[in-house]
Design an enzyme around this catalytic site. Structure first.
Site, PDB file in Angstrom:
ATOM      1  CB  CYS A 248      68.588  54.233 137.693  1.00 23.10           C
ATOM      2  SG  CYS A 248      68.600  54.279 139.306  1.00 23.10           S
ATOM      3  CB  ALA A 249      65.344  56.279 133.104  1.00 28.99           C
ATOM      4  CB  ALA A 250      70.176  58.619 132.288  1.00 28.98           C
ATOM      5  N   PRO A 251      70.705  56.522 129.920  1.00 30.53           N
ATOM      6  CG  PRO A 251      71.179  55.897 128.415  1.00 30.53           C
ATOM      7  CD  PRO A 251      71.867  55.014 128.974  1.00 30.53           C
ATOM      8  N   GLY A 253      67.203  53.788 127.579  1.00 28.32           N
ATOM      9  CA  GLY A 253      66.724  52.392 126.193  1.00 28.32           C
ATOM     10  C   GLY A 253      66.122  51.727 126.738  1.00 28.32           C
ATOM     11  CE  LYS A 254      67.444  47.618 131.087  1.00 23.77           C
ATOM     12  NZ  LYS A 254      69.012  48.821 131.251  1.00 23.77           N
ATOM     13  CG  ASP A 272      70.049  58.718 135.768  1.00 24.07           C
ATOM     14  OD1 ASP A 272      70.070  57.340 135.135  1.00 24.07           O
ATOM     15  OD2 ASP A 272      71.171  59.745 135.717  1.00 24.07           O
ATOM     16  CG  ASP A 328      68.310  48.851 134.127  1.00 24.45           C
ATOM     17  OD1 ASP A 328      69.668  47.613 134.770  1.00 24.45           O
ATOM     18  OD2 ASP A 328      69.515  49.743 133.385  1.00 24.45           O
ATOM     19  CB  CYS A 378      74.562  45.102 133.259  1.00 25.29           C
ATOM     20  SG  CYS A 378      75.422  46.429 133.549  1.00 25.29           S
TER      21      CYS A 378
END
Ligand code: SAM
Length: 463
Positions: A248-251, A253-254, A272, A328, A378
């Site tokens: 679950c990558a967008a945008p 950062g990780k 994503d 994430d 988060c």
């Protein structure tokens, strides 16, 4: 005294959160008074920004010292351009004592700023960005004085509940003062044009919380990222040459941090579900000069191929084809700061647990034996964090919890039936445990590590 009001939540959500923070296990361990105090501090700190701005330095491109020096130069130039007075604010940039690619900048606030009679109203999201050092961009402006001209000095208020009508000249609803700035455009250029204006609408000169605006500052070397998010990359521990999946990558950062930690050697597959967010991942990868990232628009719950094993460039992928997987997860986001108002219902907040479990099933199948899975969110609920860990350990006997490096947050929260040893292996960033409005809390590094967004990290090994 609190300058910003506590986060505004729907009553059902506030009750739910109270039941999380005052669950039986917590009450037995710390008592009713301490549990209530932590819950109240949580509500208070969520509406305020963390007390340090965290920058992830592109140490794959230049040494930290060099980036720190360049950043200081750039921010000094910016300060000279924007400063409304001769007074020069001292600019501190501190390397994190334990994380080799983190620079921390103390945030100055809340400051005593006098409110003016000319008022500009912005959306809640825009108001939160201002509290973290941004200027007001035109699309964020909802209302302005009738005769506002470029150059007017205005007070900026955030409309907490999204009730202000676009184009209004005043607003009586629930709003919060976030600072003073100088209008860059006339009112007519904001509201009365066929082509929507872009760029900065109000340049903030006296924000309630002072921290540098990073707009266009060293784009390839200094990446704004919350401290716990940087910790995630290090905990995952990618090595050059490995194949990594960021589900679950967008945008991105990780994703970009993972590729940087691998020295851009190997393959980082970023998925994503939302198509236009994939462009953000690609833009970020390009900006940071990272070529090992391959981004695809895909629903990660379906990322495991049912076909016999074959090397596929894009999703779906064969089972056990990744050395490490980062999940994430999409989550209720209740750890985000500053967040002055959440309009989410309890149903929306509770909708994430089943989706996270579906994603978790795919993550475990895609991971090689001996591989590492990191799960992060988060948010501050038990149901999306410790309860997910308890469920995962029950559901997948092949998984064991691993210790994390670095471990700068607190341990897991009581209430999901995990043992003390298991809780110690988890990392929960709990700003309420460190929240002190007087600003006299523990000095760095403890303060920067404790006063972050609410965040959760669990690390598993697949046997
Ligand atoms: N890891 C990102 C970063 O550090 O920049 C943040 C990810 S955000 C917490 C969660 C992301 O999950 C959102 O971008 C959302 O679009 C994506 N998402 C939600 N459901 C998904 C699914 N079924 N498959 C893939 N991505 C999904």
């Amino acid at each position: 005294m609190s300058i910003l009001p506590r986060i505004s939540l729907k009553p059902e959500v506030a009750d739910f959160l109270r039941s999380v923070f005052m669950n039986k296990e917590v009450l037995a361990a710390v008592g009713h008074q301490e549990a209530e105090c932590r819950f109240q501090k949580l509500l208070a700190c969520l509406s305020h920004p963390p007390s340090y701005t965290c920058v992830r330095a592109s140490t794959h491109l230049a040494p930290l010292e060099e980036i720190k020096h360049k950043l200081a130069e750039e921010l000094k130039k910016q300060q000279q351009m924007c400063s409304s007075s001769a007074e020069e604010v001292s600019l501190q940039i501190l390397p994190h004592p334990r994380i080799p690619d983190v620079l921390l900048l103390p945030v100055d606030g809340p400051r005593a700023v006098k409110r003016l009679t000319s008022e500009v109203v912005v959306g809640a999201q825009c108001g939160s960005a201002v509290l973290r050092g941004a200027h007001v961009f035109v699309p964020g402006i909802v209302a302005s004085p009738k005769y506002m001209k470029a150059g007017d000095v205005v007070s900026v208020f955030a409309d907490l509940e999204g009730k202000c009508t676009r184009g209004a000249t005043s607003f009586q609803g629930q709003s919060v003062f976030v600072g003073n700035g100088v209008a860059q455009l006339d009112r007519s250029s904001i509201f009365c044009t066929n082509e929507p204006a872009k760029g900065i609408g109000v340049r903030m000169v006296e924000p309630l919380y002072q921290s540098p605006s990073f707009d266009g500052v060293l784009p390839s070397l200094a990446f704004l990222q919350n401290l716990p998010s940087v910790v995630v990359g290090h905990v995952l521990g990618p090595r050059p040459g490995e194949r990594i999946l960021d589900m679950c990558a967008a945008p991105g950062g990780k994703t970009c941090h993972i590729a940087a930690l691998m020295g851009d050697q190997g393959e980082v597959v970023a998925l994503d579900r939302i198509r236009n967010k994939i462009d953000r991942i690609r833009q970020n990868a390009q900006m940071l000069h990272l070529r090992s990232i391959k981004a695809f628009c895909f629903n990660s719950t379906q990322a495991v191929s049912s076909e016999p094993a074959q090397e596929a460039a894009g999703p779906p992928f064969s089972p056990e084809s990744f050395d490490r997987v980062l999940l994430d997860a999409p989550c209720s986001g209740l750890g985000q700061r500053p967040n002055m108002c959440s309009t989410w219902s309890l149903k929306e907040i509770c909708s994430y647990q089943p989706l996270q479990r579906k994603l978790f099933h795919a993550a475990v199948r895609l991971l090689k034996k001996g591989g590492v899975l990191v799960y992060s969110t988060c948010t501050v609920t038990l149901s999306e964090n410790e309860e997910q860990v308890a469920w995962a350990l029950d559901t997948f006997p092949c998984l064991t919890l691993q210790s994390q490096e670095p471990h700068i947050g607190a341990e897991g929260m009581l209430g999901a039936g995990l043992s003390p040893e298991q809780l110690r292996l988890l990392q929960r960033f709990s700003p309420e445990l460190n929240w002190d409005q007087t600003g006299t809390a523990a000095p760095l590094p403890c303060r920067a590590d404790g006063d972050t967004i609410g965040f959760f990290i669990a690390k598993f090994l697949k046997d």
